[in-house]
Design a protein around this motif. Structure first.
Motif, mmCIF file in Angstrom:
data_model
loop_
_atom_site.group_PDB
_atom_site.id
_atom_site.type_symbol
_atom_site.label_atom_id
_atom_site.label_comp_id
_atom_site.label_asym_id
_atom_site.label_seq_id
_atom_site.Cartn_x
_atom_site.Cartn_y
_atom_site.Cartn_z
ATOM 1 N N UNK A 9 49.286 37.372 63.843
ATOM 2 C CA UNK A 9 50.051 37.830 62.686
ATOM 3 C C UNK A 9 51.481 37.328 62.747
ATOM 4 N N UNK A 10 51.888 36.593 61.723
ATOM 5 C CA UNK A 10 53.244 36.039 61.678
ATOM 6 C C UNK A 10 54.062 36.764 60.623
ATOM 7 N N UNK A 11 55.373 36.656 60.742
ATOM 8 C CA UNK A 11 56.259 37.277 59.768
ATOM 9 C C UNK A 11 57.689 36.865 60.033
ATOM 10 N N UNK A 12 58.545 37.118 59.060
ATOM 11 C CA UNK A 12 59.954 36.741 59.201
ATOM 12 C C UNK A 12 60.815 37.879 59.721
ATOM 13 N N UNK A 13 60.256 39.098 59.792
ATOM 14 C CA UNK A 13 61.019 40.254 60.251
ATOM 15 C C UNK A 13 60.819 40.433 61.751
ATOM 16 N N UNK A 14 61.914 40.453 62.528
ATOM 17 C CA UNK A 14 61.758 40.590 63.981
ATOM 18 C C UNK A 14 61.394 42.021 64.384
ATOM 19 N N UNK A 15 60.874 42.159 65.605
ATOM 20 C CA UNK A 15 60.596 43.473 66.148
ATOM 21 C C UNK A 15 61.890 44.268 66.313
ATOM 22 N N UNK A 16 61.780 45.582 66.201
ATOM 23 C CA UNK A 16 62.921 46.464 66.432
ATOM 24 C C UNK A 16 63.121 46.640 67.936
ATOM 25 N N UNK A 17 64.358 46.623 68.368
ATOM 26 C CA UNK A 17 64.665 46.853 69.778
ATOM 27 C C UNK A 17 65.223 48.234 70.038
ATOM 28 N N UNK A 18 65.168 49.104 69.034
ATOM 29 C CA UNK A 18 65.735 50.446 69.136
ATOM 30 C C UNK A 18 64.858 51.397 69.935
ATOM 31 N N UNK A 19 65.469 52.463 70.442
ATOM 32 C CA UNK A 19 64.730 53.661 70.770
ATOM 33 C C UNK A 19 64.504 54.436 69.472
ATOM 34 N N UNK A 20 63.632 55.422 69.516
ATOM 35 C CA UNK A 20 63.371 56.228 68.318
ATOM 36 C C UNK A 20 64.628 56.966 67.886
ATOM 37 N N UNK A 21 65.398 57.476 68.852
ATOM 38 C CA UNK A 21 66.627 58.197 68.509
ATOM 39 C C UNK A 21 67.643 57.318 67.806
ATOM 40 N N UNK A 22 67.848 56.114 68.307
ATOM 41 C CA UNK A 22 68.803 55.199 67.665
ATOM 42 C C UNK A 22 68.336 54.808 66.272
#
Length: 535
Positions: A9-22
């Protein structure tokens, strides 16, 4: 030359690097005055600013009660706002929330409390026939790790929250600064249809990204109001539901503590919901309710149907009669956070009724020979495997069981039989363990179920293999009739199948039922159907 059954699966949106709280902090900052959470049953409402403040207060209260980073906090409750607060508050302090099935009885509760080493339990007081306090007291003495129990709606909950004043906002911020997005944050126990359940251990990165990309795929924005009648205990409710919604600034709408078709339809109408979730049996109950036509569902545009195979005829009715033109099918499992493949909002009706979609961004899927592990060519049935950010960290303190399903290449072996089409879309044809072998012929129950759904007397159907002296296995069709006073007969089914199904796929046995045995997450317990009616 045909292609291998592999897709990325490809896409232009990168993965989030956040914790859930942030990630929640970002939503609060961007959407402070918008509604974040509505509990229809109690009439309580939270804006994002209010929700963020209450999550922070509960996080400080948990710290004041001695909950450390990595401690396991159990949540044994039906759907309610407190469940959602606990989900985000434990994430903020690095505690591991353990989801406990509300249907569990004493011995199952004792197993999870002990296996996960739960130190604090947050519980409902009672629901339907379950007296949770009595069940806790029955097992508490045999769970040495359990230090405290707090009951939602009871003084013990109020006392827990009141302790928040002992911890400053700076101490909470200091705790959050220690956290990594790869930390374990959630343990979800599998249904345990055979033996004791296993605790799939998931990180911030697993479930936050999966919720976010599920929401992206159905184009969620801060304008969306999502009715969530599926249980929070399961990934469907807490990941595809809560995390998909808050990561887009939308509103979580809780229609009732447990599924009720009228409460769900009422919530959609009253709260002007744009999206509705459910397993197929939920949508069937809503569509077939005698008052269905009286509800205004015109605000709906999308939703998710998942949890078990979605009948084509039901999907068509959801699109046509519930205004859910962009409804999506999701496929996954607890161990993969949960969604691996999903249909797209611009897919035609054939793709959204004949498949479970294609790989989500940043996820790989392949179909392999279950015996050799070799990737098959497209169009050939085999075991579906998935790899990527969504694969669990492992089963809690069960490395041997983890190694049985996650191979050296980090591929999760799902146990599901699938076919990858030439266009990359995936069809689920059954479970490896559900495949029927009749006289040497491999039979996939899903194909027969889809056909029998078109019978005018059948509202729902499950097909299972049962022992047979001559053929090894024979086909049993368990049906719920549209009219209980006029159920289909075996002769009628046989005539219906004649000339349209191969003779070896025609059910030789019939069982008429009022309901199917279900797990709390909405899956039909086929093993129970086999055991009960296979004699």
């Amino acid at each position: 030359m045909s292609q291998p059954s592999y897709a990325h699966g490809t896409g232009t949106t990168p993965l989030l690097g956040d914790t859930i709280g942030r990630n929640l902090d970002r939503a609060v900052e961007a959407h402070a005055d918008r509604e974040a959470l509505v509990d229809v049953a109690s009439g309580r409402r939270w804006t994002y600013a209010e929700f963020g403040a209450d999550v922070a207060e509960l996080a400080r209260a948990l710290m004041a009660a001695g909950v450390a980073r990595g401690d396991r906090v159990g949540i044994w409750a039906v759907n309610c706002p407190e469940w959602v607060l606990v989900q985000y508050a434990t994430a903020r302090i690095g505690a591991i929330m353990v989801n406990i099935n509300p249907a569990y009885r004493a011995h199952e509760l004792e197993f999870v409390l002990g296996q996960a080493g739960i130190t604090m339990l947050i519980s409902s007081l009672a629901h339907r026939t379950s007296d949770y306090r009595a069940l806790v007291e029955q097992v508490r003495g045999r769970c040495p790790a359990l230090r405290s129990v707090h009951y939602i709606g009871d003084r013990s909950w109020d006392e827990l929250v009141a302790g928040a004043g002992a911890v400053t906002g700076d101490r909470l911020a200091s705790r959050e600064a220690e956290l990594s997005c790869d930390d374990p944050i959630n343990i979800q126990y599998t249904s345990g249809t055979t033996g004791f359940p296993k605790g799939a251990t998931l990180s911030h990165h697993n479930i936050l990204n999966n919720g976010y990309f599920v929401g992206e795929t159905i184009a969620y924005t801060e304008q969306d109001r999502v009715c969530v009648p599926v249980p929070f205990y399961h990934c469907f409710g807490m990941v595809m539901g809560n995390l998909a919604i808050t990561s887009h600034g939308g509103c979580i709408v809780i229609p009732a503590p447990a599924f009720d078709p009228v409460a769900t339809l009422t919530a959609v109408q009253q709260e002007r919901c744009t999206s509705l979730y459910g397993v197929p049996t939920m949508f069937i109950a809503e569509l077939d309710h005698p008052d269905f036509a009286g509800f205004d569902l015109s605000t709906l545009r999308t939703g998710i149907m998942a949890g078990s195979p979605c009948p084509v005829e039901v999907m068509k009715r959801v699109v046509a009669e519930m205004h859910m033109a962009e409804v999506s099918i999701c496929y996954g499992m607890t161990e993969t956070s949960p969604v691996s493949v999903q249909t797209r909002r611009d897919d035609d009706l054939e793709r959204r009724t004949g498949t479970v979609g294609r790989a989500l961004p940043h996820i790989e899927v392949k179909v392999v020979d279950p015996l050799t592990g070799v990737t098959l060519e497209r169009g050939e049935p085999g075991e579906l495997c998935t790899r990527g950010y969504s694969v669990m960290l492992g089963y809690w303190e069960q490395p041997d069981r983890t190694a049985e399903v996650v191979d050296a290449g980090r591929w999760m072996h799902t146990g599901d039989l699938a076919v990858m089409r030439e266009d990359g879309y995936v069809q689920i044809v059954g479970r490896i363990k559900d495949m029927i072998i009749r006289g040497g012929e491999n039979i996939y129950p899903r194909e027969i179920e889809e056909f029998l759904y078109t019978h005018p007397k059948i509202a729902d159907v499950q097909v299972v293999g049962v022992p047979d002296a001559r053929y090894g296995e024979e086909i049993l069709a368990c049906v719920i009739p549209r009219d209980p006073a006029d159920p289909p007969t075996l002769d009628e089914l046989t005539a219906f199948c004649r000339d349209r199904l191969a003779h070896y796929k025609t059910p030789r046995r019939l069982q008429v039922l009022e309901t199917f045995p279900m797990t709390v997450s909405g899956k039909v317990r086929k093993v129970e159907l086999r055991e009960t009616y296979g004699g």
